[in-house]
Design an enzyme around this catalytic site. Structure first.
Site, mmCIF file in Angstrom:
data_model
loop_
_atom_site.group_PDB
_atom_site.id
_atom_site.type_symbol
_atom_site.label_atom_id
_atom_site.label_comp_id
_atom_site.label_asym_id
_atom_site.label_seq_id
_atom_site.Cartn_x
_atom_site.Cartn_y
_atom_site.Cartn_z
ATOM 1 N N ASN A 6 0.851 -1.184 0.000
ATOM 2 C CA ASN A 6 0.000 0.000 0.000
ATOM 3 C C ASN A 6 0.894 1.245 0.000
ATOM 4 O O ASN A 6 1.616 1.496 0.969
ATOM 5 C CB ASN A 6 -0.903 -0.041 1.238
ATOM 6 C CG ASN A 6 -1.908 1.080 1.219
ATOM 7 O OD1 ASN A 6 -1.560 2.194 0.838
ATOM 8 N ND2 ASN A 6 -3.124 0.812 1.612
ATOM 9 N N HIS A 9 1.074 6.113 1.728
ATOM 10 C CA HIS A 9 1.852 6.973 2.625
ATOM 11 C C HIS A 9 2.906 7.789 1.901
ATOM 12 O O HIS A 9 3.377 8.795 2.426
ATOM 13 C CB HIS A 9 2.472 6.145 3.756
ATOM 14 C CG HIS A 9 1.427 5.627 4.689
ATOM 15 N ND1 HIS A 9 0.728 6.460 5.536
ATOM 16 C CD2 HIS A 9 0.918 4.401 4.862
ATOM 17 C CE1 HIS A 9 -0.165 5.743 6.203
ATOM 18 N NE2 HIS A 9 -0.064 4.481 5.812
ATOM 19 N N HIS A 42 -5.526 3.697 -1.944
ATOM 20 C CA HIS A 42 -6.857 4.017 -1.410
ATOM 21 C C HIS A 42 -7.219 5.424 -1.885
ATOM 22 O O HIS A 42 -6.576 6.393 -1.491
ATOM 23 C CB HIS A 42 -6.798 3.947 0.129
ATOM 24 C CG HIS A 42 -8.124 4.141 0.795
ATOM 25 N ND1 HIS A 42 -8.292 3.980 2.156
ATOM 26 C CD2 HIS A 42 -9.342 4.487 0.317
ATOM 27 C CE1 HIS A 42 -9.556 4.217 2.475
ATOM 28 N NE2 HIS A 42 -10.208 4.533 1.369
ATOM 29 N N ARG A 44 -9.419 8.007 -1.242
ATOM 30 C CA ARG A 44 -10.387 8.399 -0.217
ATOM 31 C C ARG A 44 -11.302 9.503 -0.729
ATOM 32 O O ARG A 44 -10.901 10.313 -1.557
ATOM 33 C CB ARG A 44 -9.650 8.915 1.032
ATOM 34 C CG ARG A 44 -8.916 7.858 1.817
ATOM 35 C CD ARG A 44 -8.307 8.499 3.075
ATOM 36 N NE ARG A 44 -9.344 9.045 3.922
ATOM 37 C CZ ARG A 44 -9.911 8.396 4.946
ATOM 38 N NH1 ARG A 44 -9.489 7.201 5.284
ATOM 39 N NH2 ARG A 44 -10.852 8.947 5.656
ATOM 40 N N ARG A 48 -7.275 12.712 0.876
ATOM 41 C CA ARG A 48 -6.244 13.082 1.853
ATOM 42 C C ARG A 48 -4.833 12.764 1.345
ATOM 43 O O ARG A 48 -3.880 13.445 1.667
ATOM 44 C CB ARG A 48 -6.527 12.285 3.136
ATOM 45 C CG ARG A 48 -5.676 12.604 4.291
ATOM 46 C CD ARG A 48 -5.865 11.564 5.375
ATOM 47 N NE ARG A 48 -7.195 11.580 5.948
ATOM 48 C CZ ARG A 48 -7.646 10.649 6.810
ATOM 49 N NH1 ARG A 48 -6.855 9.647 7.171
ATOM 50 N NH2 ARG A 48 -8.856 10.707 7.306
ATOM 51 N N GLU A 69 -8.587 0.651 -3.236
ATOM 52 C CA GLU A 69 -9.552 0.675 -2.129
ATOM 53 C C GLU A 69 -10.438 1.902 -2.261
ATOM 54 O O GLU A 69 -9.941 2.996 -2.546
ATOM 55 C CB GLU A 69 -8.812 0.751 -0.796
ATOM 56 C CG GLU A 69 -7.922 -0.424 -0.524
ATOM 57 C CD GLU A 69 -7.053 -0.183 0.687
ATOM 58 O OE1 GLU A 69 -7.181 0.864 1.359
ATOM 59 O OE2 GLU A 69 -6.220 -1.042 0.974
ATOM 60 N N THR A 100 -8.367 3.338 8.287
ATOM 61 C CA THR A 100 -9.634 2.604 8.203
ATOM 62 C C THR A 100 -9.865 1.798 9.477
ATOM 63 O O THR A 100 -9.181 0.821 9.742
ATOM 64 C CB THR A 100 -9.609 1.646 6.987
ATOM 65 O OG1 THR A 100 -9.026 2.330 5.886
ATOM 66 C CG2 THR A 100 -10.993 1.189 6.621
ATOM 67 N N GLU A 150 -11.160 -9.412 2.226
ATOM 68 C CA GLU A 150 -9.940 -9.029 2.936
ATOM 69 C C GLU A 150 -10.306 -8.854 4.407
ATOM 70 O O GLU A 150 -11.167 -8.035 4.743
ATOM 71 C CB GLU A 150 -9.346 -7.727 2.379
ATOM 72 C CG GLU A 150 -8.120 -7.297 3.179
ATOM 73 C CD GLU A 150 -7.312 -6.176 2.541
ATOM 74 O OE1 GLU A 150 -7.482 -5.901 1.339
ATOM 75 O OE2 GLU A 150 -6.500 -5.575 3.277
ATOM 76 N N HIS A 213 -3.997 -4.625 7.563
ATOM 77 C CA HIS A 213 -4.163 -3.498 8.482
ATOM 78 C C HIS A 213 -3.339 -3.716 9.737
ATOM 79 O O HIS A 213 -3.545 -4.695 10.459
ATOM 80 C CB HIS A 213 -5.622 -3.229 8.876
ATOM 81 C CG HIS A 213 -5.819 -1.780 9.194
ATOM 82 N ND1 HIS A 213 -5.445 -1.246 10.388
ATOM 83 C CD2 HIS A 213 -6.255 -0.750 8.448
ATOM 84 C CE1 HIS A 213 -5.671 0.047 10.372
ATOM 85 N NE2 HIS A 213 -6.161 0.371 9.200
HETATM 86 N N1 PXP Z 1 -5.915 -3.125 3.669
HETATM 87 C C1 PXP Z 1 -6.878 -2.162 3.700
HETATM 88 C C2 PXP Z 1 -8.227 -2.504 3.161
HETATM 89 C C3 PXP Z 1 -6.603 -0.887 4.207
HETATM 90 O O1 PXP Z 1 -7.580 0.055 4.247
HETATM 91 C C4 PXP Z 1 -5.297 -0.598 4.666
HETATM 92 C C5 PXP Z 1 -4.983 0.780 5.170
HETATM 93 O O2 PXP Z 1 -5.056 1.699 4.137
HETATM 94 C C6 PXP Z 1 -4.328 -1.611 4.584
HETATM 95 C C7 PXP Z 1 -4.681 -2.865 4.112
HETATM 96 C C8 PXP Z 1 -2.913 -1.385 5.019
HETATM 97 O O3 PXP Z 1 -2.868 -1.075 6.372
HETATM 98 P P1 PXP Z 1 -1.493 -0.615 7.029
HETATM 99 O O4 PXP Z 1 -1.132 0.706 6.427
HETATM 100 O O5 PXP Z 1 -1.817 -0.516 8.474
HETATM 101 O O6 PXP Z 1 -0.475 -1.668 6.708
#
Ligand code: PXP
Length: 259
Positions: A6, A9, A42, A44, A48, A69, A100, A150, A213
């Site tokens: 992901n 960030h 994602h 959003r 953001r 996402e 999330t 997921e 997550h």
């Molecule tokens: N999976 C989903 C559906 C998410 O919303 C997120 C956070 O954006 C992640 C995985 C990844 O989470 P983390 O950044 O805590 O590894």
């Protein structure tokens, strides 16, 4: 087990200055070179971090499949249909949340979800639901006819963090409770076993299973042992580590843990 990275960030850092640095497009080839199988972003509703132009360019130029996402927000779904990611993971969104928090309520939102899922399927986009690992809602997921589930690992990750005081839990309700180690250990064991059982049931019902997550280089080790889970989506811990060792190394290290 496959790894989806992901990369939101990277856009968080860029948006802090509203400049094009770091350039998120630079991440695409690095993620591929590092051995990950998927890129997750994602989009959003509050934009953001990932912007519409990021989503368009990433879907167009990524050498890896894109897992996008999204909440069931009409404007985002309309854009998604135009840019056709490989998969859409439907997630809940609250404007004030830091990330999330918790899975999608697929029971209360069934009708709205069904419409969006049918629309995505009509455009040949596969769909995943980001849900809490709860056995009772699997049948509802089946009726929604999605390909993927997921499972939200946030609760597991927070209990793990509380047991390892050098890691900080982010789930405020649990964090505020002062629980003895023995109770936390039991809770952790329960969460893992529950995830394993629900993932297995879901797999037996025909779903492809992902999880994610709050997973990091420590707590991922027990998740990797759950055979029914075929993919993890990980963001925060990989991008955080990349500050010190570089993105390629950070992903390769996680990749090794998932083997
Ligand atoms: N999976 C989903 C559906 C998410 O919303 C997120 C956070 O954006 C992640 C995985 C990844 O989470 P983390 O950044 O805590 O590894």
């Amino acid at each position: 087990m496959k790894l989806g990275v992901n990369i939101d960030h990277i856009a968080v850092l860029r948006e802090a200055r509203r400049v094009n640095d770091p350039d998120i497009m630079d991440a695409l080839s690095i993620v591929k070179r590092s051995g990950a199988e998927q890129i997750t972003i994602h989009l959003r509703e509050d934009r953001r971090h990932i912007q519409d132009s990021d989503a368009v360019n990433i879907c167009h130029l990524s050498p890896l499949p894109i897992n996008l996402e999204s909440a069931i927000a009409p404007d985002v779904i309309d854009l998604i249909i135009k840019i056709k990611p490989h998969r859409v993971t439907l997630v809940p969104e609250k404007r004030q949340e830091v990330t999330t928090e918790g899975g999608l309520d697929i029971v209360s939102n069934f009708n709205e979800l069904k419409k969006v899922i049918d629309k995505l399927h009509a455009h040949e986009i596969e769909v995943s639901l980001f849900i809490d690992p709860v056995e009772d809602i699997l049948q509802t997921a089946k009726e929604l006819e999605v390909e993927w589930l997921e499972f939200h690992t946030g609760k597991y990750a927070n209990i793990y963090a509380m047991l390892n005081s050098n890691l900080r839990a982010s789930h405020h309700t649990i964090q505020s409770l002062e629980l003895p180690r023995k109770a936390l250990n039991e809770m952790l064991k329960y969460e893992l076993k529950n995830l394993e059982l629900v993932a297995l049931s879901a797999k037996n019902m025909g779903f492809c299973i992902a999880a994610g997550h709050g997973l990091n280089y420590h707590n991922v080790k027990d998740i990797v042992k759950i055979e029914a889970i075929e993919e993890l989506n990980i963001g925060q811990s990989i991008i955080a580590r990349s500050i010190f060792v570089g993105l390629q190394n950070a992903i390769s290290e996680m990749r090794e843990l998932l083997k």
